[in-house]
Enzyme design. Structure first.
Site, PDB file in Angstrom:
ATOM      1  CE1 TYR A 274      41.787  44.326  44.387  1.00  0.00           C
ATOM      2  CE2 TYR A 274      43.070  42.547  43.398  1.00  0.00           C
ATOM      3  CZ  TYR A 274      42.689  43.870  43.434  1.00  0.00           C
ATOM      4  OH  TYR A 274      43.203  44.763  42.522  1.00  0.00           O
TER       5      TYR A 274
ATOM      6  CE1 TYR B 129      42.957  45.964  38.686  1.00  0.00           C
ATOM      7  CE2 TYR B 129      42.645  44.297  36.989  1.00  0.00           C
ATOM      8  CZ  TYR B 129      43.223  44.707  38.184  1.00  0.00           C
ATOM      9  OH  TYR B 129      44.062  43.853  38.856  1.00  0.00           O
TER      10      TYR B 129
ATOM     11  CG  ASP C 262      44.092  45.094  29.296  1.00  0.00           C
ATOM     12  OD1 ASP C 262      44.059  43.863  29.094  1.00  0.00           O
ATOM     13  OD2 ASP C 262      44.230  45.602  30.419  1.00  0.00           O
TER      14      ASP C 262
ATOM     15  CE  LYS D  21      41.709  38.430  34.586  1.00  0.00           C
ATOM     16  NZ  LYS D  21      41.562  39.867  34.538  1.00  0.00           N
TER      17      LYS D  21
HETATM   18  C1  LIG Z   1      42.663  40.839  35.115  1.00  0.00           C
HETATM   19  C2  LIG Z   1      43.066  41.923  34.187  1.00  0.00           C
HETATM   20  C3  LIG Z   1      44.397  42.370  34.139  1.00  0.00           C
HETATM   21  C4  LIG Z   1      45.458  41.846  35.071  1.00  0.00           C
HETATM   22  O1  LIG Z   1      45.725  40.511  34.849  1.00  0.00           O
HETATM   23  P1  LIG Z   1      46.459  39.643  36.003  1.00  0.00           P
HETATM   24  O2  LIG Z   1      46.760  38.360  35.346  1.00  0.00           O
HETATM   25  O3  LIG Z   1      45.453  39.537  37.108  1.00  0.00           O
HETATM   26  O4  LIG Z   1      47.664  40.398  36.413  1.00  0.00           O
HETATM   27  C5  LIG Z   1      44.714  43.339  33.218  1.00  0.00           C
HETATM   28  N1  LIG Z   1      43.790  43.843  32.396  1.00  0.00           N
HETATM   29  C6  LIG Z   1      42.499  43.450  32.406  1.00  0.00           C
HETATM   30  C7  LIG Z   1      41.535  44.034  31.450  1.00  0.00           C
HETATM   31  C8  LIG Z   1      42.096  42.482  33.319  1.00  0.00           C
HETATM   32  O5  LIG Z   1      40.809  42.114  33.359  1.00  0.00           O
END
Ligand SMILES: *Cc1c(COP(=O)(O)O)cnc(C)c1O
Length: 433
Positions: A18, A145, A237, A266
């Site tokens: 990015y 996202y 998600d 994460k």
């Molecule tokens: C960061 C994020 C992703 C992608 O995760 P990466 O480990 O960066 O590929 C997917 N969904 C959400 C809600 C996110 O915040």
């Protein structure tokens, strides 16, 4: 020959994420981490107020996680996960299923948030394919996202990030996040589309990259009910919202409806290693059981369920479940709430919003409000110069801290945000630059 410094050596060989490499300023070398601090080459300390892209929850270089990772490294660093298994993967799956929504029954491992989403989508698409039904569309929120790989990009909102690939992304139905006014029409819209819809994917309560946009659990619950009534799988998600971010262990814990699939990454390893998890119900898992090998879920990564990553996740999970962690989450949420009350109505702010440990400040802007606005860069560099890492999303500043951040550190960050808000007009030009 003069010795190059770290930033110069970096610039000679590295392409950063990015980052517009032509105009970006030199990267800041970080050589150590400790608690809420990242520490630079010359000992300068930065408060990591964005948890290093939202991954860190217990602080940097946590000694307990380090110890567990080191033990695992000395025992088993990796083993193929098709046909083989290992204790860390099993223990972690058992541990996660204890705290995930109760209908979750199976854990599928991958490497990051995007792959966790890819796996979720493949589970849903192939579920319908295994059943001989053509349900190939996905429902998603505007401003969503879900990651940067192709499937994850496809179910994310179309934006500057996806523009070069737009023709290559599969079709998605986008809807607004639900509220009191639109929930009725959203439900009928979902019912009308349902024969084609395979799944609904959503970031529960907070749309992170979209700008820390927040919406209410009650209306999401109604939307999830509509999906269930119409046989549409729901994919939570929780890559960002998982592990206490929103004040509860999972944002899904605010809802009555349990999702069919949950994506985690994460905070999963406490921000230590890359690991992704896609959990699902027994019902979804069962649709892949067959004497017909074509019904297998053909997905796997070289490092699936890497034992070191699983050990980090197990250590982080143990820390997360200690009462002090939940107390810290409550403490941060309360502090955020108090600061929100104090700063609300500031003439430079369009809105302040907060859910749990996440607080966002949307700045008034004239004209260019995009991700690419100068305001964003000015604020970023201003906070960095004050020893704080905040990465605004366009005109939105947010704090998303590790749970070990102290009240004093939080107050320092608040005071610098106030200071930035009170720098006006011409001053802003000179001071923020
Ligand atoms: C960061 C994020 C992703 C992608 O995760 P990466 O480990 O960066 O590929 C997917 N969904 C959400 C809600 C996110 O915040």
């Amino acid at each position: 020959m003069e010795k190059l410094n770290l930033a110069e050596r970096d610039q000679a060989v590295i392409w950063h994420p990015y980052t517009q490499m032509k105009t970006a300023s030199a990267p800041v070398p970080i050589v150590r981490g400790e608690g809420a601090y990242l520490i630079g080459e010359n000992g300068e300390k930065y408060i990591d107020a964005v948890s290093s892209w939202w991954v860190n929850i217990h602080g940097h270089s946590h000694p307990y996680i380090a110890k567990k990772v080191s033990e695992q490294l000395n025992t088993l660093e990796h083993a193929i996960f098709a046909g083989f298994t290992h204790p860390a993967a099993i223990e972690l799956a058992e541990g996660l299923l204890k705290i995930l929504p109760r209908n979750q029954a199976k854990i599928f491992y991958s490497d990051n948030g995007s792959t966790a989403v890819e796996v979720a989508l493949k589970m849903c698409f192939q579920y319908w394919s295994n059943k001989g039904e053509a349900r190939t569309k996905v429902l998603a929120f505007k401003n969503s996202y879900h990651g940067d790989t192709f499937g994850a990009m496809a179910v994310s909102a179309r934006s500057a990030f996806t523009a070069p690939f737009e023709n290559l992304l599969f079709d998605v139905e986008y809807i607004d996040t639900p509220n009191a006014e639109n929930i009725g029409s959203l439900k009928s819209h979902v019912a009308a589309l349902s024969p084609q819809l395979s799944a609904f994917i959503y970031e529960p309560l907070i749309q992170g990259s979209g700008g820390m946009l927040m919406y209410e659990a009650a209306y999401l619950d109604e939307l999830l009910s509509a999906c269930k009534q119409n046989g549409i799988f729901t994919i939570a998600d929780e890559v960002m919202t998982g592990f206490g971010r929103t004040g509860k262990l999972f944002a899904s814990d605010y809802l009555k409806n349990q999702p069919d699939i949950v994506c985690l990454s994460k905070g999963l390893t406490g921000g230590t290693m890359a690991l992704g998890v896609t959990s699902c119900t027994q019902h979804i898992f069962d649709a892949f059981l067959s004497d017909d090998r074509m019904k297998t879920l053909f997905h796997g990564h070289s490092f699936t369920a890497n034992p070191v990553a699983c050990a980090a996740a197990l250590a982080s999970l143990k820390l997360t479940l200690q009462p002090e962690t939940m107390e810290n989450i409550g403490r941060i949420s309360t502090k955020h709430g108090q600061f929100a009350l104090k700063i609300k109505g500031h003439p430079r702010l369009k809105e302040v919003r907060q859910t749990g440990t996440v607080i966002a400040f949307e700045w008034q802007t004239s004209g260019n409000t995009s991700y690419f606005s100068n305001l964003r860069d000015d604020l970023y560099h201003y906070f960095l110069s004050q020893g704080i890492i905040l990465r605004p999303l366009g005109n939105i500043i947010y704090i998303l801290p590790p749970y070990c951040i102290s009240n004093e550190q939080l107050e320092y960050v608040y005071s610098k945000i106030e200071e930035a808000l009170n720098i006006t007009g011409k001053d802003q030009q000179s001071v923020l630059h």
